[in-house]
Write a protein that holds these residues in place. Structure first.
Motif, PDB file in Angstrom:
ATOM      1  N   LEU A  27      24.969  48.851  32.324  1.00 46.81           N
ATOM      2  CA  LEU A  27      23.509  48.744  32.158  1.00 46.81           C
ATOM      3  C   LEU A  27      22.836  48.375  33.480  1.00 46.81           C
ATOM      4  O   LEU A  27      21.747  48.850  33.786  1.00 46.81           O
ATOM      5  N   LEU A  43      22.617  51.399  35.482  1.00 43.98           N
ATOM      6  CA  LEU A  43      21.531  52.250  34.988  1.00 43.98           C
ATOM      7  C   LEU A  43      20.193  51.836  35.608  1.00 43.98           C
ATOM      8  O   LEU A  43      19.427  52.678  36.088  1.00 43.98           O
ATOM      9  N   SER A  44      19.962  50.537  35.583  1.00 40.05           N
ATOM     10  CA  SER A  44      18.708  50.011  36.140  1.00 40.05           C
ATOM     11  C   SER A  44      18.600  50.315  37.633  1.00 40.05           C
ATOM     12  O   SER A  44      17.532  50.705  38.125  1.00 40.05           O
ATOM     13  N   LYS A  74      17.869  53.987  38.133  1.00 42.62           N
ATOM     14  CA  LYS A  74      16.482  54.226  37.711  1.00 42.62           C
ATOM     15  C   LYS A  74      15.508  53.814  38.814  1.00 42.62           C
ATOM     16  O   LYS A  74      14.579  54.540  39.146  1.00 42.62           O
ATOM     17  N   ARG A  75      15.789  52.639  39.382  1.00 43.91           N
ATOM     18  CA  ARG A  75      14.914  52.121  40.444  1.00 43.91           C
ATOM     19  C   ARG A  75      14.964  53.001  41.692  1.00 43.91           C
ATOM     20  O   ARG A  75      14.008  53.095  42.437  1.00 43.91           O
ATOM     21  N   GLU A  84      16.785  60.413  37.940  1.00 42.63           N
ATOM     22  CA  GLU A  84      16.503  60.626  36.511  1.00 42.63           C
ATOM     23  C   GLU A  84      17.819  60.905  35.790  1.00 42.63           C
ATOM     24  O   GLU A  84      18.635  61.699  36.262  1.00 42.63           O
ATOM     25  N   LEU A  85      17.969  60.275  34.652  1.00 36.65           N
ATOM     26  CA  LEU A  85      19.210  60.444  33.878  1.00 36.65           C
ATOM     27  C   LEU A  85      18.884  61.148  32.556  1.00 36.65           C
ATOM     28  O   LEU A  85      17.874  60.850  31.923  1.00 36.65           O
ATOM     29  N   PHE A  86      19.775  62.048  32.179  1.00 34.23           N
ATOM     30  CA  PHE A  86      19.570  62.803  30.938  1.00 34.23           C
ATOM     31  C   PHE A  86      20.804  62.679  30.044  1.00 34.23           C
ATOM     32  O   PHE A  86      21.920  62.540  30.541  1.00 34.23           O
ATOM     33  N   ASP A  87      20.566  62.829  28.743  1.00 32.40           N
ATOM     34  CA  ASP A  87      21.636  62.804  27.729  1.00 32.40           C
ATOM     35  C   ASP A  87      22.626  61.673  27.978  1.00 32.40           C
ATOM     36  O   ASP A  87      23.842  61.897  28.122  1.00 32.40           O
ATOM     37  N   LEU A  88      22.098  60.504  28.005  1.00 34.05           N
ATOM     38  CA  LEU A  88      22.896  59.311  28.308  1.00 34.05           C
ATOM     39  C   LEU A  88      23.755  58.924  27.113  1.00 34.05           C
ATOM     40  O   LEU A  88      23.256  58.822  25.993  1.00 34.05           O
ATOM     41  N   LYS A 124      20.064  65.660  37.857  1.00 35.08           N
ATOM     42  CA  LYS A 124      19.658  66.916  38.499  1.00 35.08           C
ATOM     43  C   LYS A 124      20.527  67.139  39.724  1.00 35.08           C
ATOM     44  O   LYS A 124      20.962  66.186  40.367  1.00 35.08           O
ATOM     45  N   LEU A 128      26.634  56.007  26.123  1.00 34.78           N
ATOM     46  CA  LEU A 128      27.420  54.837  26.491  1.00 34.78           C
ATOM     47  C   LEU A 128      28.660  54.841  25.595  1.00 34.78           C
ATOM     48  O   LEU A 128      28.586  54.486  24.418  1.00 34.78           O
ATOM     49  N   GLU A 132      17.597  74.289  34.395  1.00 35.16           N
ATOM     50  CA  GLU A 132      17.763  73.521  35.631  1.00 35.16           C
ATOM     51  C   GLU A 132      19.245  73.254  35.883  1.00 35.16           C
ATOM     52  O   GLU A 132      20.000  73.032  34.947  1.00 35.16           O
TER      53      GLU A 132
END
Lengths: 87, 380
Positions: free
Chosen positions: B18, B21-22, B25-26, B30-34, B47, B36, B5
């Motif tokens: 953080l 992030l929230s 997300k809301r 979509e988050l990958f390999d996060l 994506k 911090l 992809e």
């Protein structure tokens, strides 16, 4: 994205109509943890990841923890997982 | 998760990671390999299709971000956009190649000996020009027919389309002159020396008669016949010829033979060497008028660290001795030796008719001659 989900089968065993009010965990051999029902991430570190789930807060402790995937309600953690506790 | 992809790796700098992030997300990102990195730095992948939405959120919230890398198809696309010159050149090249592949406008001629390559190339080129250079319109069979009609000397022709070329392979007819030249070199020749005892000619003209003496290479049957007009008509010579031949070998005998013998007196010299360098040498004096030397070398040690070598030279004194040999005693040996020599030199295919020996005296010497008479049958 469609995912394989065996929670519907669990619903039958537990005799509940809906699992959505609960938080669900799938752990694969202490190296990968899939959590459904995630509301927020409270903190992220290599040893601890704190999550706010429905009606509760959860702490995943371990080594080399990393967030592989974070979606609206789900979270996938990878690393050496020692424990999942309610806080 | 599909690994192929298209994803974009982003670094976000700012406070309240953080909370961000929230928020993401809301909003369905979509988050990958996060990762911090600190309280102010965070790296994650998203994506490709969510990047517009993310940009909008970052713009509204006034968040600084940085694109670190791209993966999947997006990476290739981005590379093409960034290096559009290379991409366009490649594209033009491919288009050009596809267009060219549909045309055969060059001609390659193979196999011409007497015919002119350029002339045939021009002829085929003209035919192509009249019709079309397009591969679909080129009829190879038609080209073959036209070439056969145009040139009488062509025996076989093959035309094929290969890339931008029309390849024409030609086989020319053998002319009479060439055939005659080839045949004229086919005369039957003798492979030995002797007398012709029998001759049978099936085709061609006999060059020798019975009783003639021939040497190696002498022509036996000529490759032609004479027609009624007396003109030569070349043919392949065929026939059978029998040649009587003899082979001999001579061994010489002398009653007195001078030979050398060792007297028993010797003188020695030796050299000690290491890695080819002479370390020590010693030689005894000698005053021999006639002598022979014998050398020997051996290793003093059997290792490669210090390979000492010892070289010894022995000088033997010689004296002249006259020996008398009785011919009658040695006669049989001489005959056997001469016979062996003859048979060793005998060519293959000889049919032996007779064997004999001659002995003749010339002064103090005697000669033993062994003769083998035979015949060779040569068929052509």
């Amino acid at each position: 994205m469609t995912r394989f989900n065996f929670f519907s089968e669990l619903k039958q065993k537990l005799q509940v109509s809906d699992l959505s009010p609960f938080c669900q965990f799938v752990m694969i051999d202490f190296f990968s943890l899939y959590i459904e029902g995630v509301v927020d991430i409270l903190s992220i570190s290599e040893t601890e990841i704190d999550i706010r789930a429905k009606k509760t807060k959860i702490r995943v402790s371990g080594e080399n923890l990393e967030v592989v995937e974070l979606e609206d309600r789900t979270l996938l953690i990878r690393g050496k997982i020692f424990g999942v506790n309610k806080i | 998760m599909k690994t192929h992809e298209s994803r974009i790796e982003i670094k976000v700098v700012g406070l309240n990671q953080l909370k961000l992030l929230s928020y993401l997300k809301r909003n369905g990102i979509e988050l990958f390999d996060l990762k911090l990195l600190s309280h102010e730095e965070m790296i994650f992948k998203i994506k490709k299709n969510k990047f517009k939405l993310l940009k909008k959120i970052f713009k509204n919230k006034n968040i600084n971000y940085q694109i670190l890398s791209r993966s999947g198809f997006d990476r290739i696309l981005f590379f093409c956009i960034k290096n559009y010159g290379v991409f366009i050149s490649l594209l033009i090249f491919i288009i050009f190649l596809i267009i060219l592949n549909n045309f055969s406008f060059m001609v390659q001629i193979n196999g011409c000996t007497t015919l002119d390559d350029d002339e045939i190339s021009f002829f085929v080129g003209e035919k192509l020009r009249q019709k079309s250079f397009h591969r679909k319109d080129i009829d190879c069979q038609e080209i073959e027919k036209q070439l056969l009609n145009q040139y009488d000397t062509i025996s076989f022709v093959s035309a094929i389309k290969r890339g931008c070329y029309v390849v024409v392979d030609i086989k020319e007819k053998l002319t009479n002159v060439e055939t005659d030249n080839n045949l004229s070199q086919l005369s039957a020749k003798s492979s030995c020396r002797g007398y012709v005892s029998k001759i049978e000619v099936y085709q061609g003209t006999a060059a020798v008669r019975e009783g003639d003496f021939v040497k190696e290479g002498t022509e036996l049957i000529l490759p032609y016949v004479l027609d009624s007009k007396g003109e030569k008509e070349y043919v392949v010579p065929h026939g059978k010829i029998e040649i009587l031949c003899y082979f001999d070998n001579v061994v010489t005998h002398s009653d007195q033979v001078v030979c050398f013998e060792r007297t028993g007196k010797t003188s020695k010299a030796f050299v000690l060497s290491l890695f080819g360098l002479e370390i020590y040498q010693h030689s005894e004096e000698n005053s021999f008028e006639m002598f022979e030397e014998v050398e020997s070398e051996r290793d003093l040690s059997h290792n490669n660290i210090l390979p000492f070598k010892y070289k010894q030279k022995t000088i033997f004194e010689l004296k002249e001795v006259v020996k008398n040999f009785d011919f009658e005693m040695e006669k049989q040996n001489y005959i056997e030796k001469a016979k062996q020599n003859v048979f060793q030199e005998l060519p293959e295919g000889v049919i032996i008719i007779n064997e004999r020996q001659n002995i003749c005296d010339v002064g103090p010497n005697k000669f033993v001659q062994y003769i083998v008479e035979g015949k060779i049958i040569m068929s052509f």
